[in-house]
Design an enzyme around this catalytic site. Sequence first.
Site, mmCIF file in Angstrom:
data_model
loop_
_atom_site.group_PDB
_atom_site.id
_atom_site.type_symbol
_atom_site.label_atom_id
_atom_site.label_comp_id
_atom_site.label_asym_id
_atom_site.label_seq_id
_atom_site.Cartn_x
_atom_site.Cartn_y
_atom_site.Cartn_z
ATOM 1 N N GLU A 407 0.834 -1.215 0.000
ATOM 2 C CA GLU A 407 0.000 0.000 0.000
ATOM 3 C C GLU A 407 0.867 1.263 0.000
ATOM 4 O OE1 GLU A 407 -2.990 -0.336 3.024
ATOM 5 O OE2 GLU A 407 -4.010 -1.961 1.969
ATOM 6 N N GLU A 482 -4.737 -9.023 -0.048
ATOM 7 C CA GLU A 482 -5.594 -8.834 1.118
ATOM 8 C C GLU A 482 -7.038 -8.895 0.656
ATOM 9 O OE1 GLU A 482 -4.723 -5.374 3.524
ATOM 10 O OE2 GLU A 482 -2.558 -5.671 3.305
#
Length: 778
Positions: A407, A482
């Site tokens: 991220e 994820e």
Amino acid sequence: MKNKKLLIAILCIFVFDLPGAANRIRQNFDFDWQFRLGENGDFREVQLPHDWSVELDFDEKAGGASGYLPGGIGWYRKSFMIPASYKNQKVSLVFDGIYHKATIFLNGKEIAYHRYGYTSFETDLTPFLKYGESNDLKIKVDHSEISRWYTGSGIYRHVWLQVTNPVHVKMWGTYVTTPEITESQATVKIVTTIENSMELPTTVIVQQRLLDGDGKIVKAEGKEVMARTTLKLDKEKTAEVVQNLLVSHPKLWDLDFPYRYTVETIIKKGGKTIDKYLTPFGIRSVKFDKDKGFFLNNKHLKLKGMCLHQDAGCLGTAVPDRAYERRLLILKEFGTNAIRCSHNPPSPEFLNYCDSIGFLVIDEAFDKWKSGYYEEFFDSSWQQDISDMVIRDRNHPSVILWSIGNELAEAKLKDDTGIERAGMLQDFVHQLDPSRLVMLALQPGFEDKFASVTDVLGYNYMEPRLIYDKKKYPERICLISESYPYYSSIREFDSRDYDEKNPWNYVMEHEYICGSFMWTGVDYIGESSGWPSKGWPSAPFDMCMSEKPRGGYFRALWNEKPFLGLYVIDYNLDEDPGKDHWQAPGMVHDWTFPYQDARVMQIQTPSNCDEVMLIDPRGKVYGPRKPRDYINNTIKWNQPYRPGKVVVIGYKDGIEVCRDSIQTSGNKAVRFTLKADREQLKADGQDLSHISLNLYDEQGIPIRIDDRQVKVTVEGNGRLMGIDSGEMRRSERFSSHTLPTYLGRAQIVVQAGRMRGQLKVKVEVEGMASQELVLLVG
């Protein structure tokens, strides 16, 4: 260490890295430390691994990212003797992990500094030691930065004292690959780094032998499989030796058969063995295909993955090896086959268990690059931190991918800064380990050009975006790094749609998706949604490793064993909801409610059976119904609440294969049970027993609606590590000896001492007669 068998018996899993042999000694260095929090005050005795933050009271000012547990500055010290016989040897300490900014002092001199809190490192003590007398070791640990999650504080992994000949295999100095594998033969390539710490040049013989899974020498046509090379070493230099061995009819490392060989590296000088170094490894092939997904040993499989942080409830991040083993065995039985270490390298012991139990691992270097707390360290540290991870971990057969970030702010930049940075990191990893691919895990909103840099791309919470991108970029190899545990998104560029179609369905529907890693597999401290929650409560397993109803869907689809869950939606359930999109409807495995009006309740039965029948409290039969006809293989039954018993039965090919039931309990808990997962512990000062406490009513039915205060006292050869209940909103510190049950349950964790004897665990539950559990330590 003259008695190798005794060492193995005492240290068990610890010896997998470098067992003592010849002149090489490797001793556990975890005991007899003292600790002080802050720059002033008294020291107290502690045992490693140690996490000082988990021992503290919760402080709302510390913030939810850390689970409201402060960091600070801590000091460790230890006095130890070094025999005079160790003189003219190399003596070092190997730290599995210190969080973080560790400054090491020996006999009043600063000798080393290590910043990153998740990587192992070796510190040479040789020039600073006093031989034949006491040495004073001090370590300053500075946990001043705030992470996105709970990191723990201190020397939270093992420490090892290591003694070698001045000419020896460098720490983590072997690199074993299997570039060619057929059914009849495998090539084992070994690159060995030899270090000469003497002030004189020398010549040695480097010999490689192969040992099988039982430690026996591997032979071919009656001869040992062996390679020998003569090596000249300059003074105070290192050199590499490249050798190859051939293995006939190799046994492959696999999830169901995690077979490992061992390379035995022997260094000889003047006909005498001066060093011996053991490197466990597995022979296996890994392939990521843009169209077909993932292959292990040429067999297609889906990565049924979970992201994991390393803390373990009341243990914090100072997790004894037994807790790692227990966690992984439970996840294996559940059906999980892959772990993403989020977002940092794990302990070497964790990877040893993944190797021996049979898991596939994404080993991740760090979270952010030039953003967040790592920003000020990136330019000076990224190369060292990645190198420490790859060089230490590249012999583990469980590791299938290197992740270089998660991220990242760079993913959203319009210019090429992020592309150049990602390429730089990936190229560096490929230099250290050409045998594995490299990936990134990206959040919504990333730029397409950035996503095209790495070998593999991980999508966080973006199954529809992945499918959309695959049409534009058919060469892209992708997985879900994820995923939400229950709800999913249905639009390409919006991750919050709260659709009941579980994200795993997308993985099953599209062959090219290599797999998915649920966020997260186990509840963890930190990343709280707000006070009083101390952490992340949305996983299928709580901090006690108790399986929640929301895990039933994955057990049904990840496991071939017949399974039928029985859960009731309870919108009044008193639970920590966590953050919105990671939630699931409140569910209980219980049929006890306060309603007097026969209101309709929804029962959910996830299953991998062909058909399911339901019997209500009146004995009326419903079904059969087929799970495959329902979304998420989960039948929804609407039934009025009537006290009694509900039974569900699962069938395959018309034959009953499993059943489950729930029954209305009374309103009052009258007794409790204690059950230890281990009643006999090793007297190694490390072993654990996890003791489950459950409340029951007068009929012996489990009761979740009458929680009671629990008090634990430990006597004898061991200590209490803590009490957990799975409740993230606890007010008592994790090191407390008292805690209320939650939903009728609690878990007590005790650790063995280092002497043979008994460990007595006395448990008092409010309003009930106390009980005593006796564990044997030997």
